[in-house]
Write a protein that holds these residues in place. Structure first.
Motif, PDB file in Angstrom:
ATOM      1  N   MET A 129       0.846  -1.195   0.000  1.00  0.00           N
ATOM      2  CA  MET A 129       0.000   0.000   0.000  1.00  0.00           C
ATOM      3  C   MET A 129       0.882   1.245   0.000  1.00  0.00           C
ATOM      4  N   PRO A 130       0.572   2.242  -0.842  1.00  0.00           N
ATOM      5  CA  PRO A 130       1.409   3.455  -0.832  1.00  0.00           C
ATOM      6  C   PRO A 130       1.239   4.211   0.489  1.00  0.00           C
ATOM      7  N   PRO A 131       2.288   4.851   0.962  1.00  0.00           N
ATOM      8  CA  PRO A 131       2.150   5.600   2.224  1.00  0.00           C
ATOM      9  C   PRO A 131       1.101   6.708   2.072  1.00  0.00           C
ATOM     10  N   GLU A 132       0.397   6.940   3.157  1.00  0.00           N
ATOM     11  CA  GLU A 132      -0.651   7.964   3.105  1.00  0.00           C
ATOM     12  C   GLU A 132      -0.022   9.348   2.886  1.00  0.00           C
ATOM     13  N   ARG A 133      -0.620  10.094   1.963  1.00  0.00           N
ATOM     14  CA  ARG A 133      -0.067  11.437   1.691  1.00  0.00           C
ATOM     15  C   ARG A 133      -0.342  12.363   2.872  1.00  0.00           C
ATOM     16  N   ASP A 134       0.642  13.169   3.203  1.00  0.00           N
ATOM     17  CA  ASP A 134       0.441  14.188   4.246  1.00  0.00           C
ATOM     18  C   ASP A 134      -0.387  15.305   3.644  1.00  0.00           C
ATOM     19  N   ARG A 135      -1.573  15.537   4.211  1.00  0.00           N
ATOM     20  CA  ARG A 135      -2.484  16.521   3.628  1.00  0.00           C
ATOM     21  C   ARG A 135      -2.339  17.915   4.227  1.00  0.00           C
ATOM     22  N   SER A 136      -1.449  18.029   5.263  1.00  0.00           N
ATOM     23  CA  SER A 136      -1.379  19.355   5.895  1.00  0.00           C
ATOM     24  C   SER A 136      -0.702  20.350   4.953  1.00  0.00           C
ATOM     25  N   PRO A 137      -1.182  21.603   4.933  1.00  0.00           N
ATOM     26  CA  PRO A 137      -0.608  22.587   4.016  1.00  0.00           C
ATOM     27  C   PRO A 137       0.826  22.909   4.409  1.00  0.00           C
ATOM     28  N   THR A 138       1.623  23.348   3.431  1.00  0.00           N
ATOM     29  CA  THR A 138       3.005  23.722   3.720  1.00  0.00           C
ATOM     30  C   THR A 138       3.012  25.039   4.498  1.00  0.00           C
ATOM     31  N   PRO A 139       3.705  25.083   5.632  1.00  0.00           N
ATOM     32  CA  PRO A 139       3.720  26.362   6.360  1.00  0.00           C
ATOM     33  C   PRO A 139       4.512  27.418   5.606  1.00  0.00           C
ATOM     34  N   PRO A 140       4.089  28.677   5.680  1.00  0.00           N
ATOM     35  CA  PRO A 140       4.834  29.721   4.971  1.00  0.00           C
ATOM     36  C   PRO A 140       6.212  29.947   5.598  1.00  0.00           C
ATOM     37  N   ASP A 141       7.133  30.429   4.801  1.00  0.00           N
ATOM     38  CA  ASP A 141       8.482  30.734   5.279  1.00  0.00           C
ATOM     39  C   ASP A 141       8.411  31.885   6.292  1.00  0.00           C
ATOM     40  N   PRO A 142       8.861  31.656   7.540  1.00  0.00           N
ATOM     41  CA  PRO A 142       8.748  32.721   8.550  1.00  0.00           C
ATOM     42  C   PRO A 142       9.469  34.001   8.151  1.00  0.00           C
ATOM     43  N   ALA A 143      10.521  33.873   7.342  1.00  0.00           N
ATOM     44  CA  ALA A 143      11.270  35.073   6.955  1.00  0.00           C
ATOM     45  C   ALA A 143      10.454  35.971   6.046  1.00  0.00           C
ATOM     46  N   LEU A 144       9.340  35.456   5.509  1.00  0.00           N
ATOM     47  CA  LEU A 144       8.511  36.276   4.620  1.00  0.00           C
ATOM     48  C   LEU A 144       7.525  37.146   5.398  1.00  0.00           C
ATOM     49  N   VAL A 145       7.406  36.915   6.714  1.00  0.00           N
ATOM     50  CA  VAL A 145       6.499  37.748   7.504  1.00  0.00           C
ATOM     51  C   VAL A 145       7.089  39.159   7.596  1.00  0.00           C
ATOM     52  N   PRO A 146       6.310  40.188   7.274  1.00  0.00           N
ATOM     53  CA  PRO A 146       6.876  41.548   7.307  1.00  0.00           C
ATOM     54  C   PRO A 146       7.425  41.847   8.694  1.00  0.00           C
ATOM     55  N   GLY A 147       8.586  42.451   8.743  1.00  0.00           N
ATOM     56  CA  GLY A 147       9.139  42.852  10.040  1.00  0.00           C
ATOM     57  C   GLY A 147       9.966  41.778  10.697  1.00  0.00           C
ATOM     58  N   SER A 148      10.106  40.599  10.046  1.00  0.00           N
ATOM     59  CA  SER A 148      10.843  39.536  10.715  1.00  0.00           C
ATOM     60  C   SER A 148      12.293  39.450  10.248  1.00  0.00           C
ATOM     61  N   LEU A 149      12.774  40.480   9.540  1.00  0.00           N
ATOM     62  CA  LEU A 149      14.163  40.460   9.092  1.00  0.00           C
ATOM     63  C   LEU A 149      15.078  40.341  10.310  1.00  0.00           C
ATOM     64  N   PRO A 150      16.053  39.440  10.269  1.00  0.00           N
ATOM     65  CA  PRO A 150      16.849  39.132  11.451  1.00  0.00           C
ATOM     66  C   PRO A 150      17.446  40.362  12.140  1.00  0.00           C
ATOM     67  N   LEU A 151      17.972  41.303  11.368  1.00  0.00           N
ATOM     68  CA  LEU A 151      18.638  42.451  11.983  1.00  0.00           C
ATOM     69  C   LEU A 151      17.650  43.320  12.748  1.00  0.00           C
ATOM     70  N   ARG A 152      16.507  43.548  12.140  1.00  0.00           N
ATOM     71  CA  ARG A 152      15.489  44.357  12.811  1.00  0.00           C
ATOM     72  C   ARG A 152      15.041  43.703  14.098  1.00  0.00           C
ATOM     73  N   ALA A 153      14.858  42.372  14.043  1.00  0.00           N
ATOM     74  CA  ALA A 153      14.418  41.655  15.238  1.00  0.00           C
ATOM     75  C   ALA A 153      15.464  41.787  16.338  1.00  0.00           C
ATOM     76  N   ALA A 154      16.732  41.632  15.977  1.00  0.00           N
ATOM     77  CA  ALA A 154      17.785  41.699  16.993  1.00  0.00           C
ATOM     78  C   ALA A 154      17.796  43.059  17.676  1.00  0.00           C
ATOM     79  N   GLY A 155      17.676  44.121  16.869  1.00  0.00           N
ATOM     80  CA  GLY A 155      17.670  45.474  17.446  1.00  0.00           C
ATOM     81  C   GLY A 155      16.475  45.669  18.367  1.00  0.00           C
ATOM     82  N   ALA A 156      15.317  45.230  17.910  1.00  0.00           N
ATOM     83  CA  ALA A 156      14.102  45.405  18.704  1.00  0.00           C
ATOM     84  C   ALA A 156      14.190  44.615  20.005  1.00  0.00           C
TER      85      ALA A 156
END
Ligand SMILES: *Cc1c(COP(=O)(O)O)cnc(C)c1O
Length: 357
Positions: free
Chosen positions: A1-28
């Motif tokens: 039997m083929p393995p069951e497909r994972d149906r959960s959606p792919t989580p978005p890349d956290p770095a794409l969240v506005p304001g999450s740029l590493p340097l800005r976060a470190a300063g804040a």
């Protein structure tokens, strides 16, 4: 039997969240840390060694202030390391006990103060004996034991537990870490007032808080008085103390216009944390309330029960003692006319200790 497909959606890349740029976060984050809201922030205003406070701190204080109604905020004291505001007083009291040469601590409590003192005693590697009414809720007893306290269950009311602690101290040379008698405890609870002033940008107009022995109320009175004397606020907020009618020495005295607690016989109550028939600082509490233009409110057992349900319905799980303050707030708001100003209610103890089991 083929393995069951994972149906959960792919989580978005956290770095794409506005304001999450590493340097800005470190300063804040660096800026946030410099201004971190917690008890040790006020070390210069607390009369024990700052280094010792830092060593013993479990991150107490800095509790959230959340809006609950227009002009009304709840201060979530139940989100403290051991689940109540007692941590503010306990860290300062245990630090002071070490400075005074303590090797062993004795406390008496209806539960939350004992838990807090036991936790900081553990942090300080001090043995700790806690005398508590045998009726204290199972969750609090388990918590004190978990911190390694030698728990002594005493038949009778809260006063009997205090007497048992004192008679133990007659035969044993230990330090009496009493949140009621030792003034250093109030030097910790006063930070509750400092935080409100910082979180609101000014003092509130009134504060509704539960009172048994009055250790939060008297600490708040000291804190606001220090802010006033320092020219940081221009008047004291009205302090409104809440008691259960099942054990209301202060509410009865207030109604009678007396300046000492009334003689009462405690009835069974849901609010074990404020069931104090003879508060040692009762006259001080009445004076503090009067001096600020506040008052003492008595609430019924059914109002406490309803308040607990109402708070849980808002996502706030508190123990019944803490719900009493909310029931008191309902009284206050019901009597309000138009202008209500800024009102804060203290929610003091975690509901997790009070769950059935
Ligand atoms: C200790 C406590 C109180 C009452 O504090 P007092 O110092 O006795 O006035 C109220 N609520 C909770 C949850 C407590 O732990």
């Amino acid at each position: 039997m083929p393995p069951e497909r994972d149906r959960s959606p792919t989580p978005p890349d956290p770095a794409l969240v506005p304001g999450s740029l590493p340097l800005r976060a470190a300063g804040a984050l660096a800026a946030l840390r410099a201004g971190e809201l917690r008890l040790t922030r006020y070390a210069p205003a607390i009369p024990v060694s700052a280094a010792l406070l830092d060593r013993l701190s479990l991150g107490e204080g800095g509790t959230p202030l959340v809006p609950v109604d227009p002009g009304v905020w709840a201060k979530l004291e139940f989100l403290s390391p051991t689940g109540s505001f007692k941590d503010r007083g306990a860290v300062v009291l245990v630090a002071s006990a070490l400075e005074r040469g303590a090797h062993e601590l004795v406390a008496d409590s209806s539960g939350n103060a004992g838990s807090a003192i036991a936790a900081y005693a553990a942090r300080a590697s001090l043995p700790c004996h806690v005398f508590t009414p045998a009726s204290t809720s199972a969750g609090k007893q388990a918590q004190m034991r978990a911190f390694g306290a030698d728990l002594r269950l005493v038949p009778g009311d809260r006063m009997a537990a205090a007497e048992a602690a004192r008679s133990y101290l007659n035969d044993h040379p230990a330090f009496y870490a009493s949140h009621v008698y030792d003034p250093y405890f109030l030097q910790g609870t006063k930070t509750f007032a400092f935080e409100l002033w910082e979180q609101l940008g000014t003092a509130p107009d009134r504060v509704v808080l539960p009172a048994g022995n009055g250790t939060l109320l008297l600490g708040a009175a000291i804190g606001f008085r220090e802010l006033l004397q320092g020219g940081l606020i221009d008047r004291m907020p009205a302090l409104l103390a809440v008691q259960t009618e099942a054990c209301a020495p202060l509410a009865e005295a207030w109604r009678a216009g007396a300046d000492r607690p009334a003689a009462v016989r405690a009835q069974p109550t849901l609010a074990e944390g404020i069931a104090i028939p003879r508060p040692a600082r009762g006259a001080e509490i009445l004076a503090a309330v009067k001096a600020t233009g506040g008052g003492v409110i008595g609430v019924s057992e059914s109002q406490i029960d309803q308040a607990r349900t109402a708070l849980a319905g808002r996502g706030l799980l508190v123990e019944p003692t803490a719900a009493a303050a909310w029931a008191g707030l309902m009284h206050v708001l019901a009597e309000d006319g138009q202008a209500r100003g800024r009102t804060v209610v203290a929610l003091c103890g975690s509901g997790l200790k009070a769950l059935a089991g």
